[in-house]
Design a protein around this motif. Structure first.
Motif, PDB file in Angstrom:
ATOM      1  N   GLU A 186       0.867  -1.177   0.000  1.00 21.01           N
ATOM      2  CA  GLU A 186       0.000   0.000   0.000  1.00 21.01           C
ATOM      3  C   GLU A 186       0.905   1.229   0.000  1.00 21.01           C
ATOM      4  O   GLU A 186       2.054   1.152   0.439  1.00 21.01           O
ATOM      5  N   ASN A 187       0.381   2.353  -0.480  1.00 14.55           N
ATOM      6  CA  ASN A 187       1.164   3.582  -0.533  1.00 14.55           C
ATOM      7  C   ASN A 187       0.914   4.411   0.725  1.00 14.55           C
ATOM      8  O   ASN A 187      -0.173   4.975   0.896  1.00 14.55           O
ATOM      9  N   PRO A 188       1.888   4.523   1.627  1.00 13.79           N
ATOM     10  CA  PRO A 188       1.654   5.182   2.915  1.00 13.79           C
ATOM     11  C   PRO A 188       1.443   6.683   2.819  1.00 13.79           C
ATOM     12  O   PRO A 188       0.663   7.258   3.591  1.00 13.79           O
ATOM     13  N   ASP A 189       2.116   7.326   1.879  1.00 17.54           N
ATOM     14  CA  ASP A 189       2.037   8.779   1.795  1.00 17.54           C
ATOM     15  C   ASP A 189       0.660   9.236   1.321  1.00 17.54           C
ATOM     16  O   ASP A 189       0.092  10.203   1.845  1.00 17.54           O
ATOM     17  N   VAL A 190       0.117   8.542   0.342  1.00 11.53           N
ATOM     18  CA  VAL A 190      -1.220   8.872  -0.135  1.00 11.53           C
ATOM     19  C   VAL A 190      -2.250   8.575   0.948  1.00 11.53           C
ATOM     20  O   VAL A 190      -3.193   9.351   1.172  1.00 11.53           O
ATOM     21  N   ILE A 191      -2.069   7.454   1.642  1.00  8.39           N
ATOM     22  CA  ILE A 191      -2.983   7.108   2.735  1.00  8.39           C
ATOM     23  C   ILE A 191      -2.950   8.183   3.820  1.00  8.39           C
ATOM     24  O   ILE A 191      -4.003   8.654   4.291  1.00  8.39           O
ATOM     25  N   ASP A 192      -1.761   8.592   4.221  1.00 11.07           N
ATOM     26  CA  ASP A 192      -1.638   9.618   5.266  1.00 11.07           C
ATOM     27  C   ASP A 192      -2.272  10.936   4.821  1.00 11.07           C
ATOM     28  O   ASP A 192      -2.906  11.638   5.624  1.00 11.07           O
ATOM     29  N   MET A 193      -2.118  11.289   3.543  1.00 15.88           N
ATOM     30  CA  MET A 193      -2.742  12.504   3.021  1.00 15.88           C
ATOM     31  C   MET A 193      -4.261  12.401   3.121  1.00 15.88           C
ATOM     32  O   MET A 193      -4.945  13.336   3.569  1.00 15.88           O
ATOM     33  N   ASN A 194      -4.806  11.261   2.716  1.00  7.26           N
ATOM     34  CA  ASN A 194      -6.258  11.069   2.778  1.00  7.26           C
ATOM     35  C   ASN A 194      -6.765  11.145   4.214  1.00  7.26           C
ATOM     36  O   ASN A 194      -7.787  11.789   4.499  1.00  7.26           O
ATOM     37  N   ILE A 195      -6.048  10.487   5.119  1.00 10.43           N
ATOM     38  CA  ILE A 195      -6.457  10.486   6.520  1.00 10.43           C
ATOM     39  C   ILE A 195      -6.469  11.912   7.076  1.00 10.43           C
ATOM     40  O   ILE A 195      -7.428  12.326   7.751  1.00 10.43           O
ATOM     41  N   GLU A 196      -5.426  12.653   6.800  1.00  8.83           N
ATOM     42  CA  GLU A 196      -5.338  14.028   7.291  1.00  8.83           C
ATOM     43  C   GLU A 196      -6.527  14.859   6.802  1.00  8.83           C
ATOM     44  O   GLU A 196      -7.141  15.614   7.573  1.00  8.83           O
ATOM     45  N   THR A 204     -15.042  10.644  10.290  1.00  7.58           N
ATOM     46  CA  THR A 204     -14.338   9.717  11.181  1.00  7.58           C
ATOM     47  C   THR A 204     -14.945   8.319  11.233  1.00  7.58           C
ATOM     48  O   THR A 204     -14.433   7.446  11.941  1.00  7.58           O
ATOM     49  N   HIS A 205     -16.040   8.085  10.512  1.00  5.54           N
ATOM     50  CA  HIS A 205     -16.686   6.770  10.513  1.00  5.54           C
ATOM     51  C   HIS A 205     -15.794   5.734   9.833  1.00  5.54           C
ATOM     52  O   HIS A 205     -14.901   6.081   9.040  1.00  5.54           O
ATOM     53  N   ALA A 206     -16.042   4.472  10.111  1.00  4.21           N
ATOM     54  CA  ALA A 206     -15.241   3.380   9.530  1.00  4.21           C
ATOM     55  C   ALA A 206     -15.241   3.403   8.002  1.00  4.21           C
ATOM     56  O   ALA A 206     -14.283   2.933   7.375  1.00  4.21           O
ATOM     57  N   TRP A 207     -16.273   3.954   7.389  1.00  8.97           N
ATOM     58  CA  TRP A 207     -16.306   4.061   5.930  1.00  8.97           C
ATOM     59  C   TRP A 207     -15.085   4.801   5.405  1.00  8.97           C
ATOM     60  O   TRP A 207     -14.571   4.494   4.323  1.00  8.97           O
ATOM     61  N   TYR A 208     -14.587   5.746   6.194  1.00  6.52           N
ATOM     62  CA  TYR A 208     -13.448   6.542   5.736  1.00  6.52           C
ATOM     63  C   TYR A 208     -12.122   5.789   5.903  1.00  6.52           C
ATOM     64  O   TYR A 208     -11.111   6.215   5.336  1.00  6.52           O
ATOM     65  N   HIS A 209     -12.139   4.704   6.622  1.00  2.00           N
ATOM     66  CA  HIS A 209     -10.972   3.810   6.588  1.00  2.00           C
ATOM     67  C   HIS A 209     -10.804   3.290   5.167  1.00  2.00           C
ATOM     68  O   HIS A 209      -9.693   3.334   4.603  1.00  2.00           O
ATOM     69  N   TYR A 210     -11.903   2.818   4.586  1.00  3.45           N
ATOM     70  CA  TYR A 210     -11.822   2.351   3.198  1.00  3.45           C
ATOM     71  C   TYR A 210     -11.446   3.492   2.260  1.00  3.45           C
ATOM     72  O   TYR A 210     -10.556   3.352   1.411  1.00  3.45           O
ATOM     73  N   LEU A 211     -12.111   4.629   2.387  1.00  2.00           N
ATOM     74  CA  LEU A 211     -11.855   5.733   1.458  1.00  2.00           C
ATOM     75  C   LEU A 211     -10.429   6.284   1.577  1.00  2.00           C
ATOM     76  O   LEU A 211      -9.891   6.822   0.614  1.00  2.00           O
ATOM     77  N   SER A 212      -9.820   6.123   2.744  1.00  2.00           N
ATOM     78  CA  SER A 212      -8.432   6.577   2.899  1.00  2.00           C
ATOM     79  C   SER A 212      -7.440   5.598   2.265  1.00  2.00           C
ATOM     80  O   SER A 212      -6.307   5.972   1.974  1.00  2.00           O
ATOM     81  N   ARG A 213      -7.875   4.359   2.051  1.00  2.53           N
ATOM     82  CA  ARG A 213      -7.001   3.329   1.478  1.00  2.53           C
ATOM     83  C   ARG A 213      -7.728   2.636   0.323  1.00  2.53           C
ATOM     84  O   ARG A 213      -7.856   1.415   0.303  1.00  2.53           O
ATOM     85  N   PRO A 214      -8.190   3.385  -0.671  1.00  7.60           N
ATOM     86  CA  PRO A 214      -8.987   2.786  -1.749  1.00  7.60           C
ATOM     87  C   PRO A 214      -8.120   1.980  -2.697  1.00  7.60           C
ATOM     88  O   PRO A 214      -6.915   1.817  -2.511  1.00  7.60           O
TER      89      PRO A 214
END
Length: 456
Positions: A186-196, A204-214
């Motif tokens: 997985e790409n950590p930098d893109v994931i961290d950007m999405n999370i931020e 903050t719902h679990a749905w955004y776990h998926y959307l942060s790591r699509p």
């Protein structure tokens, strides 16, 4: 004989035939049309049932410290659950500590596992500190019986991630000594950007776990790992592949003749990303997350083509109260799902429903693992001289999964209410009955370390 299983239909990765099986001293001694004249301490009539090799789960995380806690299943609980789902060997991941040797790391976990294990076991070692001394030690690890190493392309903040240079050096050295490197891609930098961005927006719902790591966050890393494997002509094993783009890249590499192997997991084959919209969506949080229907269909097609070589679980469960830590912030949800008791029954159920053949289910859950990780023909098949790791499967049995009929220490299951067509009714580990019609009848400490041979 110590054990005779009579009148069953034997199913291996290649063959299906009626036969009796005779077992002595934990090994299969004879397979023949009839053993009617032979005496044994235990005789099982398997009329109407299938006899399969025990599964090998190539990917578990038992008693693993992660996310501020430890995964819920001890080595005893996890291997007990494995036995009750027809899995007779588990491969667990050892995380190398900073400054720690590879064999030193394995021996520490082996000392923890050995008095607890209810079925046989081996390990992969995750590399986090690739010093020149550790690179040199790859050969010693292979001689010890560990021929697989893992690198993380993600979990930068947790101190697990390695850069591309470390990954390539590990892959080159592994090939030299008869080992294989696996990657969590997985790409950590893109994931961290999405999370931020999501946290700033109050999402903050679990749905955004998926959307942060699509899909694209996984696909890029899959492609990058495969690119380096092709560029340096080294073997690669991609763990828990979950996305269509990654699947397409694996297929392309294999068609071009490269030694690229992919594993996927039952949760990606049954559920879709819609689970993250549920009230209990946090229970499904794992990484990579469960993806959309297009990716799911691509994974099934990959299994049918042979481009998914292994189905394993990534079994890393956490208690529901621990998952609740992220009820209002998906970044606080411990990553991991259960599956060690569900993998083989689920895949066999899909075979029973006609989605794949029973031979294919045995191939991806048992035989390929043994062959690709250097413990065949001891494991992964039904043949004279092989370990008597055997599963008797009733194709007519209907089974509804519930936390109340599972055998791990976790207080829920993501598989709650899933109905399976057919189910294992007995599991034998090296000829010893360890599961019998819903009940664990084995013992902790029975399992033995499986020393694997160098890969060629």
């Amino acid at each position: 004989m110590d054990l005779i299983i009579k009148n069953g239909t034997v199913i291996t990765a290649k063959d299906t035939f009626k036969a009796d099986i005779g077992v002595r001293d934990g090994k299969i001694e004879v397979i023949t049309r009839s053993l009617d004249q032979m005496e044994a301490k235990q005789i099982i009539d398997a009329t109407g049932n299938y006899v399969l090799p025990g599964a090998l789960d190539a990917h578990t995380h038992l008693e693993m410290p992660f996310g501020g806690t430890v995964s819920s299943d001890s080595y005893e609980a996890g291997t007990r659950a494995a036995a009750c789902g027809g899995t007779t060997t588990v491969f667990d991941f050892v995380i190398q500590g900073k400054g720690q040797g590879l064999v030193e790391a394995v021996e520490g976990r082996r000392a923890l596992c050995e008095p607890q294990a209810c079925v046989d076991y081996s390990f992969h070692t995750a590399i986090t500190d690739l010093t020149p001394a550790v690179l040199k030690e790859f050969k010693q690890a292979v001689d010890y019986g560990i021929n697989s190493f893992k690198v993380f392309m993600v979990y930068k903040k947790e101190g697990l991630m390695v850069d591309d240079g470390v990954m390539v050096r590990a892959m080159i050295r592994a090939k030299e000594v008869g080992a294989r490197v696996s990657v969590h891609a997985e790409n950590p930098d893109v994931i961290d950007m999405n999370i931020e961005n999501f946290l700033k927006e109050g999402k903050t719902h679990a749905w955004y776990h998926y959307l942060s790591r699509p899909e694209y966050a996984e696909a890029e890393a899959d492609k990058r790992a495969i690119h380096w494997a092709k560029s340096f002509n080294v073997p690669l094993y991609i763990v828990h592949l979950a996305c269509k783009e990654g699947m397409d890249e694996v297929t392309r590499a294999r068609q071009e003749g490269y030694d690229v192997i992919a594993e996927t997991c039952p949760q990606y084959l049954y559920f879709t990303n819609e689970v993250y919209k549920r009230e209990d969506g946090r229970n499904f949080v794992c990484s990579p997350p469960i993806k959309g229907p297009e990716s799911q269909n691509a994974l099934w097609d990959g299994i049918k083509r042979g481009d998914i070589s292994i189905v394993a679980t990534d079994h890393c469960p956490f208690q529901s109260y621990e998952k609740d830590w992220g009820k209002d912030d998906f970044t606080k949800i411990p990553n991991g799902c259960m599956g060690v008791e569900n993998m083989y029954p689920y895949m066999l159920s899909e075979a029973n429903r006609g989605r794949i053949s029973f031979n294919k289910a045995v191939e991806v859950c048992s035989t390929n693992v043994a062959q690709l990780f250097g413990c065949a023909p001891q494991k992964g098949t039904i043949a004279p001289g092989s370990d008597a790791d055997l599963v008797i499967y009733d194709p007519e049995k209907t089974y509804v999964i519930s936390k109340d009929n599972m055998h791990s220490d976790v207080d829920y299951t993501i598989w709650e209410g899933v109905e399976l067509k057919g189910y294992p009714v007995m599991t034998f580990s090296r000829g010893k009955l360890v599961y019998d019609n819903g009940n664990f009848v084995g013992e902790k400490g029975w399992g033995e370390f499986v020393k694997r041979t160098p890969l060629t």
